[in-house]
Design a protein around this motif. Sequence first.
Motif, PDB file in Angstrom:
ATOM      1  N   SER A   6       0.831  -1.207   0.000  1.00  0.00           N
ATOM      2  CA  SER A   6       0.000   0.000   0.000  1.00  0.00           C
ATOM      3  C   SER A   6       0.862   1.251   0.000  1.00  0.00           C
ATOM      4  N   ALA A   7       1.905   1.239   0.838  1.00  0.00           N
ATOM      5  CA  ALA A   7       2.809   2.391   0.897  1.00  0.00           C
ATOM      6  C   ALA A   7       3.558   2.560  -0.421  1.00  0.00           C
ATOM      7  N   ALA A   8       3.965   1.438  -1.019  1.00  0.00           N
ATOM      8  CA  ALA A   8       4.682   1.505  -2.293  1.00  0.00           C
ATOM      9  C   ALA A   8       3.791   2.096  -3.376  1.00  0.00           C
ATOM     10  N   MET A   9       2.514   1.697  -3.396  1.00  0.00           N
ATOM     11  CA  MET A   9       1.601   2.229  -4.407  1.00  0.00           C
ATOM     12  C   MET A   9       1.390   3.719  -4.214  1.00  0.00           C
ATOM     13  N   THR A  10       1.331   4.169  -2.950  1.00  0.00           N
ATOM     14  CA  THR A  10       1.173   5.597  -2.683  1.00  0.00           C
ATOM     15  C   THR A  10       2.367   6.382  -3.209  1.00  0.00           C
ATOM     16  N   ILE A  11       3.564   5.829  -3.026  1.00  0.00           N
ATOM     17  CA  ILE A  11       4.777   6.490  -3.515  1.00  0.00           C
ATOM     18  C   ILE A  11       4.730   6.616  -5.039  1.00  0.00           C
ATOM     19  N   PHE A  12       4.369   5.537  -5.713  1.00  0.00           N
ATOM     20  CA  PHE A  12       4.313   5.577  -7.175  1.00  0.00           C
ATOM     21  C   PHE A  12       3.156   6.448  -7.669  1.00  0.00           C
TER      22      PHE A  12
END
Length: 270
Positions: A6-12
């Motif tokens: 979830s955090a990775a998707m927010t970054i991207f």
Amino acid sequence: MRTDPSAAMTIFTRLGFAARGLLYLVIGLLVLRSGRTEDATGALGVVAEGGGRILLLLIILGFLAYGLWRLADAAFNVERHGSDGRGKRERVGAAVSGVVHLFLAWQALRLFRGTGAGGGGADSGAEQGAATALQLPLGTFMLEIAGLVLLGVGVAQLIKAWKADFLRHLEPRVAGQPWARWTGQGGYAARGLVFLITGSFLVSAGLEQKSREAGGMEEALDWLTSPWDSIVAVGLFLFGLYCLIEARYRMLNDVPVGKLAAKARDKLPV
């Protein structure tokens, strides 16, 4: 150490906001510096020529995440829209935005693989789409409805610029800054004018049953005369800057990637 999806998707997704901003900066600068007009797809080609494959790869990842985030918002109300008419319209808009940015990710991937073309051809995408629509039953009616929808979107963008309610998505310490307000207002006003022009093109194409009357952002900028073309170009450049502000300061709710994946697995046949 495992990475939270979830955090990775927010970054991207933030990278997607930045990529979106980059394209609008390019569109505005091309008009102001050389009078050249491009839409988002044409701007991608310009970026690919000048920025190289690494930048193009980052744009692909950004638009892919941004598009999926928008679709997740439409389907699962990630951004917690209200249940009233406005909330429903925002979710529909999120779905449309998601599809558009996934298409841009695909266009960027084609350029990355060397199979895409930058810039517009003799027939724009809008003109080709209108020609296809006119061959279908009720195609004229569909074009007119699509044009009216774009006109409505244009009015909504102008209202958003006037009210500056886009600031509610930013961190409070930035939302109260005059530079954030004026950048966003100028950007949304310019987008509103472009939507009004492209909407009128589609309505005209439907009424006259001539696909060549249709046009997108590139044709809208071509249609504008001096000094309006430069004024709108400045506005689009400002919108690009505002997208960069959003990339850093927009408040984003994480998409529960793990939970959604688990639900999808549970629905699969054993």
